[in-house]
Design a protein around this motif. Structure first.
Motif, short mmCIF file in Angstrom:
data_model
loop_
_atom_site.label_atom_id
_atom_site.label_comp_id
_atom_site.label_asym_id
_atom_site.label_seq_id
_atom_site.Cartn_x
_atom_site.Cartn_y
_atom_site.Cartn_z
N PRO A 1 0.77 -1.22 0.19
CA PRO A 1 0.05 0.03 0.01
C PRO A 1 0.75 1.24 -0.05
CG PRO A 1 -0.88 -1.58 1.44
CD PRO A 1 0.32 -2.25 1.09
N GLY A 2 1.92 1.42 0.84
CA GLY A 2 2.59 2.45 0.63
C GLY A 2 3.38 2.93 -0.47
N ARG A 3 3.95 1.89 -1.20
CA ARG A 3 4.54 2.28 -2.34
C ARG A 3 3.75 2.79 -3.39
NH1 ARG A 3 9.62 2.02 -4.83
NH2 ARG A 3 10.30 2.72 -2.78
N ARG B 1 0.75 3.96 -3.22
CA ARG B 1 0.11 5.52 -2.94
C ARG B 1 1.23 6.62 -3.19
NH1 ARG B 1 -0.64 7.52 3.29
NH2 ARG B 1 1.42 7.39 3.29
N ASP B 2 2.54 6.16 -3.16
CA ASP B 2 3.72 7.07 -3.26
C ASP B 2 3.66 7.36 -4.99
OD1 ASP B 2 4.32 7.34 -0.79
OD2 ASP B 2 5.92 6.17 -1.04
N PHE C 1 -1.89 -0.81 8.13
CA PHE C 1 -1.77 -0.34 6.65
C PHE C 1 -3.45 0.23 6.28
CE2 PHE C 1 2.12 -2.97 5.50
CZ PHE C 1 2.80 -1.89 5.86
N GLU D 1 -3.82 3.54 4.58
CA GLU D 1 -3.53 3.54 3.22
C GLU D 1 -4.32 2.51 2.39
OE1 GLU D 1 -2.02 2.93 5.85
OE2 GLU D 1 0.07 4.33 5.47
N GLU E 1 -7.61 4.34 1.63
CA GLU E 1 -7.54 5.43 0.78
C GLU E 1 -7.51 5.08 -0.95
OE1 GLU E 1 -3.99 8.73 -0.18
OE2 GLU E 1 -4.19 7.78 1.92
N LEU E 2 -6.65 3.87 -0.76
CA LEU E 2 -6.66 3.23 -2.07
C LEU E 2 -7.65 2.81 -2.78
CD1 LEU E 2 -3.02 1.44 -1.95
CD2 LEU E 2 -3.69 3.62 -3.04
#
Length: 619
Positions: free
Chosen positions: A146-148, A150-151, A179, A182, A185-186
Motif C-alpha cells: 500500500p505505501g509504495r 500510494r507514493d 496499513f 492506506e 485510501e486506495l
C-alpha cells in the motif's frame, strides 16, 4: 449487505476434478500441468468458479492453503485479451509485505506470460524509477504494497481509474501492520462496478468494515479456519533454563533439513544467526532492517539450499513461502495467537507434514500455553536441560544434533572440497607437464635446425641448450622454494608474536581480575559495606545515609560556622567561603609574597622588619 456463504468442500469424486473442470482456459491448464499442478486444493476448487463469474469473494483460510492461485488464475483469465493504457493498470493485488508481493508475482508470472499479460511488483526498498518506467510502458497487473502504490499515485505515475479487479491478500496482516488507512485510501479511488476479492485468515473488526464497505454480496469460502489445528502439523513446547537456551537452539538448528527460526527483534535475528554460523551451521538473518537486495539474496540462498536455517522476525517472515520447510522453531514467543499461526504456517504447507517447536523459559510457560489455547492448538510439553535435548523423544521431534556431530559433518565436507580441489590441481599439473614436454621437444627441434644452419653439430647444440634450460628451471625452483620458506617463517613468526600478545593480555587481564577481587574483599569491611560508602552512616530514622565526620559527626567541609555571618560555610575564622580562596585580610596583615622567614613561637609571629612582635592568628 447480504453475504452468500458456500462451503469450500469438494465433491465425493474429488480426484476427478481438475483445473479444466473449473472453467480455466486451456493454455493455463496446460501450463499448470507442466508445473506439476493438476488437482486443485479445496479453496481453489471452491473459489475459482465464482471468481470467473465476476462475483465478489471473501475467502478465509490459513496461510499456505493455496489462496494465490485461487484469486490469481481468475484475475489473469478475466483480463486476458484486452489492452491496457499507460499508467492505468487493470488489475491490482495489495499485499502487506515485500516478500509476499514478490512471491505472488513469481507464482502468477508463468501463467501471465501464457496469456500475454504483464505483471509488475511495486514495493518499498526497490527502484521507484524502474517502476515508473514500467508503468509508462503499460502494466496489466500491479502486485503492490500500500505505501509504495500510494507514493506512485501521489507522483502522478499511476492511476486506479481503469482497475477492473482489486484483490486484498492477507488483509489481517495489513491490519496488524497498520496499513488500513492506506488501504481504504486506495480502495476509495477504485471505480464502481469492479470485482473485489478479499482473503484473510481471521475476521477482525477492521476486516469486517472493509467487507461491508467495498464488497457487494460477497460469496464466502472458508477452508482451514485460523482457529483450527492442521492435522499434518504437530506443536511442542520445550521448557529450558536461560543458560541452556542458546545450546538447545544450536542443537535444533543443526538438524538436517530446512528450518525457520523466529525471534522478536532485528538485533536478535543477527545475533542468533551469527552464533549459529560460529557453530558451523549455515544460517542467515532476515528482517526489516535489511535492504531489499540483501533480503532478496537471503531468500534466494535459502530457497536454493545454500543455507539450511533462516532466522527471521515476524514482520520479515510474513508471506514467506519456501518448499519443504519441515520445522519452525520459536526462540522468542509470538506476540499473540495470530502471530503464532502465521509463524506456524511456514511449515505443513500444501498438505505436507511439519513440526512447530517453541522454546519457553520457566516464567514464560503460562504465557505460551495461553497463547496456544487462543490459537486452538494442542501442544505437548517437554522439560529439558542442555543434555536432555538429545533425549530419544526430543531428538525424534526436533532432529537435534550435537555440536560435535555438526563439526564432524562440516569437517567431512571441507575434506571433500579439499579432495576435489586436489584432483583439479592434479589434472592441471598433468596438463602443464604435458604442455612443458611438448614445448621442450619443439625447442630442441628448432635448436637443432638452427645449429645445422650455422654449420654446428646439432646434438651438441641441443645438449648445451637442454643443460642450460634445466639449470635455469632448477634455479627458478630453488628461488621459489626459498621464497616459500621465507613466507612460512614470516607467518610462523607472526603467529608466535600474536600468541605472545594474547598471553600477555591474558596475564594482564588475570592480574586485573585478581586486583579487583582483592579490592572487592577489602571493600567489604565494616559489615560488608563497599568502600565508597565507608564514610557514611545511617540516619537515626534509618531512611537515608548521611556523611559522618571524624569526631564531631559534622561534615568535614563545615568545620566551623559563625552564626550571624552571611558568607556561608567557612574554612577558617577569617575567610568566608564566598571569597573563593581570595585573601580578604588587610594589607598590613598580609604576609609578603613568597617569603617564608616568619619565626613562629607558640602562635606568635615575629617580623624581622619590626622591633616589636606583631600578634596575629596563624591563617
Amino acid at each position: 449487505m447480504s453475504v452468500a456463504s458456500i462451503d469450500a468442500v469438494l465433491p465425493e469424486d474429488e480426484d476427478t476434478v481438475t483445473f479444466a473442470d473449473l472453467g480455466l482456459p486451456e493454455p493455463v491448464v496446460r501450463k499448470l500441468a507442466q508445473n506439476g499442478v493438476t488437482i486443485p486444493f479445496p479453496i481453489q476448487a471452491a473459489t475459482i468458479p465464482d471468481a470467473l463469474q465476476g462475483k465478489d469473494i471473501l475467502g478465509r483460510g490459513r496461510t499456505g492453503s493455496g489462496k494465490t492461485l485461487s484469486f490469481g488464475l481468475p484475475l489473469l483469465t478475466g483480463l486476458a485479451g484486452a489492452r491496457t493504457e499507460r499508467k492505468r493498470p487493470r488489475g491490482v493485488i495489495l499485499t502487506p509485505t515485500r516478500e509476499l508481493a514478490m512471491q505472488v508475482s513469481d507464482a502468477l508470472q508463468p501463467y501471465g506470460d501464457v496469456l500475454g499479460l504483464k505483471l509488475k511488483v511495486v514495493c518499498g526498498g526497490t527502484s521507484m524509477a524502474n517502476q515508473i518506467t514500467a508503468l509508462e510502458r503499460g502494466v496489466d497487473i500491479l502486485v503492490a504494497t500500500p505505501g509504495r502504490l500510494r507514493d506512485l499515485i501521489g507522483r502522478g505515475s499511476c492511476s486506479l481509474q481503469d482497475v477492473e479487479v482489486a484483490i486484498l491478500d492477507e488483509a489481517d496482516q495489513m491490519s496488524d501492520l497498520g496499513f488500513m488507512p492506506e488501504v481504504t485510501e486506495l480502495m476509495d479511488q477504485l471505480p464502481e462496478g469492479g470485482q473485489r476479492m478479499l482473503f484473510s485468515a481471521t475476521m477482525e473488526k477492521e476486516i469486517d468494515t472493509l467487507v461491508r464497505r467495498y464488497l457487494v454480496t460477497p460469496v464466502v469460502h472458508e477452508v482451514d479456519a485460523a482457529q483450527g489445528a492442521v492435522t499434518t502439523m504437530s506443536h511442542h513446547v520445550l521448557v529450558v533454563k536461560p543458560r541452556d537456551k542458546a545450546p538447545v537452539t544450536s542443537a535444533i538448528a543443526s538438524r538436517k533439513g530446512r528450518t525457520i527460526i523466529f525471534v522478536r527483534t532485528q538485533l536478535g535475528a543477527d545475533r542468533v544467526a551469527e552464533q549459529l554460523r560460529e557453530g558451523g551451521v549455515g544460517a542467515d538473518a532476515l528482517h526489516g532492517g535489511m535492504t531489499q537486495g540483501a533480503r532478496t539474496r537471503t531468500m534466494a540462498d535459502f530457497k536454493d539450499g545454500k543455507v539450511n536455517v533462516l532466522v527471521a522476525t515476524d514482520v520479515a517472515a510474513r508471506g514467506i513461502h519456501v518448499d519443504n520447510i519441515d520445522l519452525v522453531l520459536n526462540v522468542d514467543p509470538a506476540g499473540d495467537h495470530k502471530d503464532y499461526l502465521h509463524r506456524s504456517g511456514r511449515t505443513a504447507r500444501a498438505g505436507l507434514s511439519g513440526t512447530v517447536v517453541s522454546l519457553a523459559l520457566p516464567h514464560q510457560r503460562r504465557q505460551i500455553f495461553r497463547l496456544m489455547e487462543d490459537a486452538g492448538v494442542d501442544a505437548s510439553r517437554h522439560i529439558i536441560g542442555r543434555g536432555d535435548v538429545f533425549d530419544e523423544e526430543v531428538t525424534r521431534i526436533t532432529g537435534a544434533r550435537s555440536l560435535t556431530e555438526v563439526q564432524a559433518d562440516s569437517t567431512a565436507n571441507a575434506a571433500k572440497q579439499a579432495e576435489r580441489e586436489a584432483a583439479k590441481l592434479s589434472r592441471q599439473l598433468e596438463r602443464a607437464q604435458q604442455r612443458a614436454a611438448e614445448l621442450r621437444e619443439e625447442s630442441e627441434r628448432l635448436t637443432a635446425r638452427a645449429a645445422r644452419e650455422r654449420g654446428d653439430d646439432p646434438e651438441v647444440a641441443v645438449a648445451e641448450a637442454s643443460a642450460a634450460l634445466t639449470a635455469e628451471v632448477e634455479e627458478a625452483v630453488q628461488r621459489e622454494l626459498r621464497r616459500e620458506q621465507r613466507r612460512e617463517e614470516r607467518e610462523q613468526r607472526d603467529r608466535e608474536q600474536r600468541d605472545q600478545r594474547e598471553q600477555r593480555d591474558q596475564r594482564r587481564d588475570g592480574k586485573r581480575d585478581d586486583r579487583n577481587e582483592r579490592g572487592g574483599d577489602r571493600d567489604r569491611r565494616d559489615g560488608g559495606r563497599p568502600a565508597y560508602n565507608r564514610g557514611r552512616e545511617r540516619d537515626r530514622n534509618g531512611d537515608r545515609d548521611r556523611p559522618r565526620d571524624r569526631g564531631e559527626g559534622r561534615p568535614s567541609y563545615n568545620r566551623e560556622r559563625r552564626d550571624g555571618d552571611r558568607g556561608g560555610f567557612r574554612r577558617d575564622d577569617r575567610r568566608p567561603a564566598s571569597s573563593y580562596g581570595r585573601d580578604t585580610r588587610s594589607h598590613d596583615d598580609r604576609r609578603p609574597y613568597g617569603r617564608r622567614d616568619d619565626h613562629r613561637t607558640g602562635g606568635r609571629s615575629f617580623d624581622r622588619r619590626a622591633d616589636k612582635p606583631r600578634w596575629k592568628r596563624n591563617g
